[in-house]
Every structure is written in C-alpha cells, then in structure tokens.
Design a protein around this motif. Structure first.
Motif, PDB file in Angstrom:
ATOM      1  N   HIS A 188       0.793  -0.814   0.042  1.00 35.85           N
ATOM      2  CA  HIS A 188       0.424  -0.084   0.371  1.00 35.85           C
ATOM      3  C   HIS A 188       1.195   1.190  -0.269  1.00 35.85           C
ATOM      4  CE1 HIS A 188      -3.867  -2.302   0.312  1.00 35.85           C
ATOM      5  NE2 HIS A 188      -4.103  -2.637   1.629  1.00 35.85           N
ATOM      6  N   LEU A 189       2.184   1.138   0.929  1.00 35.98           N
ATOM      7  CA  LEU A 189       2.768   2.611   0.990  1.00 35.98           C
ATOM      8  C   LEU A 189       3.083   3.093   0.033  1.00 35.98           C
ATOM      9  CD1 LEU A 189       4.698   2.603   4.267  1.00 35.98           C
ATOM     10  CD2 LEU A 189       2.315   3.721   3.258  1.00 35.98           C
ATOM     11  N   SER A 190       3.714   2.041  -1.429  1.00 32.70           N
ATOM     12  CA  SER A 190       4.202   1.967  -3.031  1.00 32.70           C
ATOM     13  C   SER A 190       3.076   3.374  -3.324  1.00 32.70           C
ATOM     14  CB  SER A 190       3.581   0.724  -3.723  1.00 32.70           C
ATOM     15  OG  SER A 190       2.459   0.390  -3.912  1.00 32.70           O
ATOM     16  N   GLN A 191       2.132   3.207  -2.839  1.00 33.83           N
ATOM     17  CA  GLN A 191       1.084   4.774  -3.501  1.00 33.83           C
ATOM     18  C   GLN A 191       1.681   6.362  -2.734  1.00 33.83           C
ATOM     19  OE1 GLN A 191      -3.027   2.965  -3.954  1.00 33.83           O
ATOM     20  NE2 GLN A 191      -2.391   0.965  -3.286  1.00 33.83           N
ATOM     21  N   HIS A 192       2.383   6.037  -2.131  1.00 31.30           N
ATOM     22  CA  HIS A 192       2.272   7.092  -1.376  1.00 31.30           C
ATOM     23  C   HIS A 192       3.211   7.900  -1.905  1.00 31.30           C
ATOM     24  CE1 HIS A 192       4.505   9.587   1.494  1.00 31.30           C
ATOM     25  NE2 HIS A 192       3.582   9.347   2.946  1.00 31.30           N
ATOM     26  N   PRO A 193       2.094   9.601  -1.653  1.00 33.12           N
ATOM     27  CA  PRO A 193       3.663  10.154  -3.112  1.00 33.12           C
ATOM     28  C   PRO A 193       4.571  10.747  -2.446  1.00 33.12           C
ATOM     29  CG  PRO A 193       1.372  11.326  -1.931  1.00 33.12           C
ATOM     30  CD  PRO A 193       2.025   9.899  -1.745  1.00 33.12           C
ATOM     31  N   GLN A 194       4.932  10.665  -1.948  1.00 35.51           N
ATOM     32  CA  GLN A 194       6.357  11.109  -1.534  1.00 35.51           C
ATOM     33  C   GLN A 194       7.661   9.458  -1.530  1.00 35.51           C
ATOM     34  OE1 GLN A 194       7.643  11.841   2.291  1.00 35.51           O
ATOM     35  NE2 GLN A 194       6.613  14.134   1.917  1.00 35.51           N
ATOM     36  N   ILE A 195       7.082   8.532  -2.139  1.00 33.97           N
ATOM     37  CA  ILE A 195       7.788   6.729  -2.548  1.00 33.97           C
ATOM     38  C   ILE A 195       7.460   6.513  -3.840  1.00 33.97           C
ATOM     39  CG2 ILE A 195       7.696   4.182  -2.400  1.00 33.97           C
ATOM     40  CD1 ILE A 195       6.231   4.799   0.594  1.00 33.97           C
ATOM     41  N   ALA A 196       6.128   7.338  -4.295  1.00 34.35           N
ATOM     42  CA  ALA A 196       5.953   7.385  -5.826  1.00 34.35           C
ATOM     43  C   ALA A 196       6.619   8.103  -6.758  1.00 34.35           C
ATOM     44  CB  ALA A 196       4.480   7.875  -6.281  1.00 34.35           C
ATOM     45  N   ALA A 197       7.223   9.798  -6.013  1.00 33.78           N
ATOM     46  CA  ALA A 197       8.060  10.598  -6.094  1.00 33.78           C
ATOM     47  C   ALA A 197       9.212  10.064  -6.689  1.00 33.78           C
ATOM     48  CB  ALA A 197       8.178  11.698  -5.466  1.00 33.78           C
ATOM     49  N   ALA A 198      10.436   9.311  -6.000  1.00 37.35           N
ATOM     50  CA  ALA A 198      11.384   8.844  -5.264  1.00 37.35           C
ATOM     51  C   ALA A 198      11.265   7.971  -6.282  1.00 37.35           C
ATOM     52  CB  ALA A 198      11.636   8.014  -3.932  1.00 37.35           C
ATOM     53  N   ALA A 199      10.220   6.600  -6.552  1.00 39.92           N
ATOM     54  CA  ALA A 199      10.501   5.351  -7.880  1.00 39.92           C
ATOM     55  C   ALA A 199      10.429   6.136  -9.047  1.00 39.92           C
ATOM     56  CB  ALA A 199       9.037   5.095  -7.557  1.00 39.92           C
ATOM     57  N   GLN A 200       9.717   7.701  -9.305  1.00 35.37           N
ATOM     58  CA  GLN A 200       9.759   8.328 -11.035  1.00 35.37           C
ATOM     59  C   GLN A 200      11.414   8.975 -10.298  1.00 35.37           C
ATOM     60  OE1 GLN A 200       8.511   8.486 -13.360  1.00 35.37           O
ATOM     61  NE2 GLN A 200       6.353   7.198 -12.363  1.00 35.37           N
ATOM     62  N   GLN A 201      11.913   9.766  -9.422  1.00 33.97           N
ATOM     63  CA  GLN A 201      13.511   9.977  -9.712  1.00 33.97           C
ATOM     64  C   GLN A 201      13.638   9.039 -10.300  1.00 33.97           C
ATOM     65  OE1 GLN A 201      14.215  13.210  -9.386  1.00 33.97           O
ATOM     66  NE2 GLN A 201      12.664  14.558  -8.131  1.00 33.97           N
ATOM     67  N   ALA A 202      13.792   7.647  -9.599  1.00 33.60           N
ATOM     68  CA  ALA A 202      14.705   6.760 -10.280  1.00 33.60           C
ATOM     69  C   ALA A 202      14.600   6.264 -11.412  1.00 33.60           C
ATOM     70  CB  ALA A 202      14.435   5.430  -9.792  1.00 33.60           C
ATOM     71  N   ALA A 203      13.202   6.864 -12.063  1.00 33.05           N
ATOM     72  CA  ALA A 203      12.984   6.084 -13.916  1.00 33.05           C
ATOM     73  C   ALA A 203      13.582   7.143 -14.084  1.00 33.05           C
ATOM     74  CB  ALA A 203      11.322   6.309 -13.968  1.00 33.05           C
ATOM     75  N   ILE A 204      13.068   8.748 -14.095  1.00 35.17           N
ATOM     76  CA  ILE A 204      14.261   9.353 -14.753  1.00 35.17           C
ATOM     77  C   ILE A 204      15.566   9.173 -14.756  1.00 35.17           C
ATOM     78  CG2 ILE A 204      14.631  11.598 -14.393  1.00 35.17           C
ATOM     79  CD1 ILE A 204      11.926  12.848 -13.230  1.00 35.17           C
ATOM     80  N   ALA A 205      16.403   8.849 -13.702  1.00 37.99           N
ATOM     81  CA  ALA A 205      17.537   8.918 -13.387  1.00 37.99           C
ATOM     82  C   ALA A 205      18.172   7.590 -15.092  1.00 37.99           C
ATOM     83  CB  ALA A 205      18.016   7.848 -11.774  1.00 37.99           C
ATOM     84  N   ASP A 206      16.657   6.413 -14.750  1.00 40.24           N
ATOM     85  CA  ASP A 206      17.134   5.581 -15.529  1.00 40.24           C
ATOM     86  C   ASP A 206      17.386   6.214 -17.385  1.00 40.24           C
ATOM     87  OD1 ASP A 206      17.636   1.783 -16.241  1.00 40.24           O
ATOM     88  OD2 ASP A 206      15.402   2.384 -17.375  1.00 40.24           O
ATOM     89  N   SER A 207      16.554   6.431 -17.503  1.00 34.84           N
ATOM     90  CA  SER A 207      15.801   7.869 -18.523  1.00 34.84           C
ATOM     91  C   SER A 207      17.072   8.428 -18.570  1.00 34.84           C
ATOM     92  CB  SER A 207      14.645   8.407 -18.448  1.00 34.84           C
ATOM     93  OG  SER A 207      14.768   9.559 -18.056  1.00 34.84           O
ATOM     94  N   GLU A 208      17.674   8.931 -18.095  1.00 39.00           N
ATOM     95  CA  GLU A 208      18.767   9.868 -18.678  1.00 39.00           C
ATOM     96  C   GLU A 208      19.909   8.952 -18.528  1.00 39.00           C
ATOM     97  OE1 GLU A 208      19.262  12.300 -14.857  1.00 39.00           O
ATOM     98  OE2 GLU A 208      17.643  13.827 -15.721  1.00 39.00           O
ATOM     99  N   ALA A 209      20.371   7.335 -18.490  1.00 35.85           N
ATOM    100  CA  ALA A 209      20.994   6.795 -18.835  1.00 35.85           C
ATOM    101  C   ALA A 209      21.074   6.814 -20.391  1.00 35.85           C
ATOM    102  CB  ALA A 209      20.949   5.489 -17.845  1.00 35.85           C
ATOM    103  N   ALA A 210      19.997   5.920 -20.307  1.00 28.88           N
ATOM    104  CA  ALA A 210      19.619   5.718 -21.484  1.00 28.88           C
ATOM    105  C   ALA A 210      19.375   6.617 -22.953  1.00 28.88           C
ATOM    106  CB  ALA A 210      18.087   5.249 -21.769  1.00 28.88           C
ATOM    107  N   VAL A 211      19.371   8.166 -22.118  1.00 27.74           N
ATOM    108  CA  VAL A 211      20.529   9.383 -23.270  1.00 27.74           C
ATOM    109  C   VAL A 211      21.650   9.380 -23.056  1.00 27.74           C
ATOM    110  CG1 VAL A 211      20.402  11.768 -23.160  1.00 27.74           C
ATOM    111  CG2 VAL A 211      17.636  10.597 -22.975  1.00 27.74           C
TER     112      VAL A 211
END
Length: 421
Positions: free
Chosen positions: A235-258
């Motif tokens: 359930h806490l995976s839906q927490h906005p702060q945790i979801a934002a941290a997950a999105q930060q990880a996704a952004i970092a992964d996309s920057e690695a792809a770039v």
C-alpha cells in the motif's frame, strides 16, 4: 431571465453554505479549491507536458552566411566580384539527431510528466492532511473551552454556597476564599482555552479562508482506512513521496538511456550556395559533418557510468524512504491502539470514578460532614481527567488525519469518518 435565475441559485447556495456548520469534509474540499499550491502543481504538470512535446524534435536548422576568399591587397583588394575565388555564400545546416536518441529524450520527458503528476498528488495529500489537522485542533480546543465554561458555572454555585454558609455562621471565610480561588483558576484556564481557539481559527483560516470563522459541525466517529489492515509495503508504494522517489529513479534510468544513446554520433548535413562575380559561374556545396568520438572511454563511457550511478542512488533512496515510512506508519498504528485502550479505560473507570468522587464530596459538604476543600479537590481532579481524555482523543484524531490522508487512493468506504449518532 435564465441568467437571473442562475445568479439567484448561486447566491442562495453560497448563503446556505455560509450559514451551515463547517464540516471536516467541507473544509478539506474548500482548502483544495482555493489553494495556490494546487495551482502551482497544475502549472508544473503543464510545463512538463509542453517540454515533452519538444523533446523528440530535431534541432533547429542553422542558417549560415559567409564571404569567402576576399582579396585584401593588390588591384582587386576588397572587391567581391573581380577575383574568381571570391564567393558570397548562403547555406543551411541541419543536425540529424538519431531516432533512438530522440526517443530516449521523449521517454525522459514522459517520466518528468509522471513526476509532476505525483507531485500534484503529494501536494493535495499534504493540503488535505494539514486542513484536517487544523479543523480537528479547533474542534477539540472548543470542546475544552466548553468543558471549562460548564465547570465555571458549577464553581460559581459553590462560591455562592460558601458565602451563604459563612454568613449563616456554618462555614468559614477560608472556604469562601478557596471557592473564589478555584473559580478564578478556572477563568484563567478558560482565557487560555479561548486563546487556543483563536489560534486554531487562524490556522484553519490559512486553508479555508473566511469559512474558518463559521461554527464547526459535530465531530464524527473516526475509523482507520482499510489499507492499514493489509500489507503495508504494497500500500505504501502509492505514498506520494515514495511514488515520487520511484519516478526519480525512472528519470535517472531514462537519463542513462540518453547517455547510452549519446555514444553514437549525430551527423550534420549542410547545403551551401555560393555566388561569384558576373564573369564566373556560381557554385553549390554539400557538406557532411560527423563528430569523431576518438576518446569514448574517457568521455562518453564516463558520462554513462555517472548516469548509471545516479540510477543506483535513486533506487537506494527510494528503498530507504519506503523503510522509513513503513516504520512511521507502524509507530502511528501502535500509538492509535494505545490511545484506543486509554480512551476505553477513561470511559470505563477513570471518568466514572472522578464523577462519583465529585458527587460524593459534594453530598458530604451539603450534609455538613465534609469540608469544601474536598469538593474543590474532587472537582479539580475531575477536570484534569476530562481534560486529559480530550488530549488523548485529540492525539488519536491527529494520527487518524495523518493516516487517512497519507495515500491518494485510500478506501473511502471504510476509512471515511462516520457521522456521530
């Protein structure tokens, strides 16, 4: 005519809302409707969408103007037409960014959009929680004020009774002073409670504006949201702060792809038209530019390694944040259960015993077999017990607000406060 009817209906609705008590649900809704933080979050999301639409486009073409091979001495110096090598050129150059690189940039921009949406959810959740806390604070401070007001009325009766007994010779002046002192202490406590109510109204006005001065609706029975009974990590995976941290990880992964796509060079093509003197033919040139990545191990590979390290950092931060919130929620649930037990104990034994003690002391005093000081001590003890129960109930309500508005998609059917009967 229709416009007038609509205006009258709107004014009537506003007047009805102004006259009706301010409930917790209405306060939360009004806060979300007037908050500039939500407006700012919407603007951030809109900016991310606009940026994403440009991420996949080719760079702007470059216009090039030139004057080549101009003589600077001799009989043809500074002439743009007499020397056969002098050319006036106009050209356009376009960088041909690789499709995989542009797609990687688009995916990164899409992650930014998702992050903006999660940030908006976090903003709304924080707004709802803070509004609920302000509403509950005012509600319980008003309950404390009402408790002290009722006790002052009883203290005034005790003062009158002590004065009557003193004048009739059945009581002492000490008891009169004790009764007056007890009443004054209650008035001092009431003044503090009034100040706390005023502060709470000001804090609530931070979120709901002028509606904060309206009377509050009765408090509802509070129950925890249903997700607190399930698996917290899920359930806490839906927490906005945790979801934002997950999105930060996704952004970092996309920057690695770039960065990975940047290891392949982008070509540039240029078309140039050159004009010479009227005695000579004009010329067209086509140029192709290719960057020479001759030191990838010290440039492109290092950039990719840095981006991959950023991915590991973002994932580690997300995991640590998950653990911290799990521990925080478990602590709040333990506090909630402790407050529930204490409230049950107060209702079952402590409050009845304090009330019975006050009644017994008052009965003894009226019968002339007990001193007034015993009545005052019993009353003071009862007030302390009732005040402490309100404090525990307020602490429990604060935990409820923090848990109920913790997730953006909590179970409203089971978590929503039920109206008190």
């Amino acid at each position: 005519m229709a416009t007038s009817i609509a205006l009258c209906l709107a004014l009537g609705t506003q007047a009805a809302l102004a006259q009706s008590p301010l409930s917790l649900e209405r306060a939360v809704a009004e806060a979300a409707g007037r908050s500039q933080l939500v407006t700012a979050a919407d603007a951030q999301a809109r900016a991310a969408r606009e940026t994403a639409s440009a991420a996949g486009q080719l760079p702007d073409p470059v216009l090039k103007l030139g004057l080549n091979n101009l003589p600077i001495d001799g009989p043809d110096r500074y002439s743009v037409t007499r020397d056969f090598m002098t050319m006036r050129s106009v050209g356009v150059m376009q960088e041909l960014t690789r499709a995989d690189k542009r797609n990687a940039r688009v995916r990164r921009a899409e992650r930014e959009i998702e992050l903006a949406q999660v940030t908006r959810q976090a903003t709304i959740a924080d707004l709802q929680r803070d509004t609920a806390l302000a509403w509950l604070e005012r509600s319980y401070q008003e309950s404390l004020r009402d408790l002290l007001q009722s006790q002052i009325a009883q203290a005034e009766l005790q003062v009158q009774a002590a004065e009557t007994l003193y004048r009739s010779g059945k009581g002492s002046q000490v008891e009169v002073f004790a009764a007056r002192g007890s009443a004054e202490q209650l008035r001092d406590g009431l003044a503090q409670a009034e100040r706390q109510v005023a502060v709470a109204i000001t804090q609530l006005g931070r979120w709901v504006g002028e509606s904060a001065t309206q009377p509050l609706a009765p408090r509802a029975a509070l129950t925890l949201p249903a997700w607190t009974e399930g698996a917290l990590p899920q359930h806490l995976s839906q927490h906005p702060q945790i979801a934002a941290a997950a999105q930060q990880a996704a952004i970092a992964d996309s920057e690695a792809a770039v960065a990975r796509a940047a290891k392949s060079s982008d070509w540039s093509v240029e078309l140039q038209y050159s004009q010479r003197g009227p005695a000579y033919s004009n010329m067209v040139s086509i140029n192709l530019s290719v960057p020479l990545q001759w030191d990838q191990k010290n440039r492109q590979d290092r950039e990719l390694a840095a981006r991959l390290a950023g991915v590991d950092e973002a994932r580690a931060r997300r995991e640590e944040l998950q653990r911290a919130h799990e521990a925080e929620v478990r602590s709040m649930l333990q506090e909630w259960r402790s407050h529930e037990e204490r409230l049950g104990r107060y209702d079952a034994s402590l409050l009845p015993l304090a009330t019975q003690r006050s009644e017994a002391a008052l009965a003894s005093y009226r019968a002339g077999s007990g001193p007034l000081t015993a009545v005052l001590d019993a009353r003071r003890s009862e007030i302390d017990v009732r005040t402490e129960r309100l404090r525990i109930e307020l602490d429990r309500a604060r935990i409820w607000a923090q848990l109920y508005y913790l997730l953006p998609s909590h179970d409203g059917a089971q978590g929503k406060p039920e109206a008190a009967q």
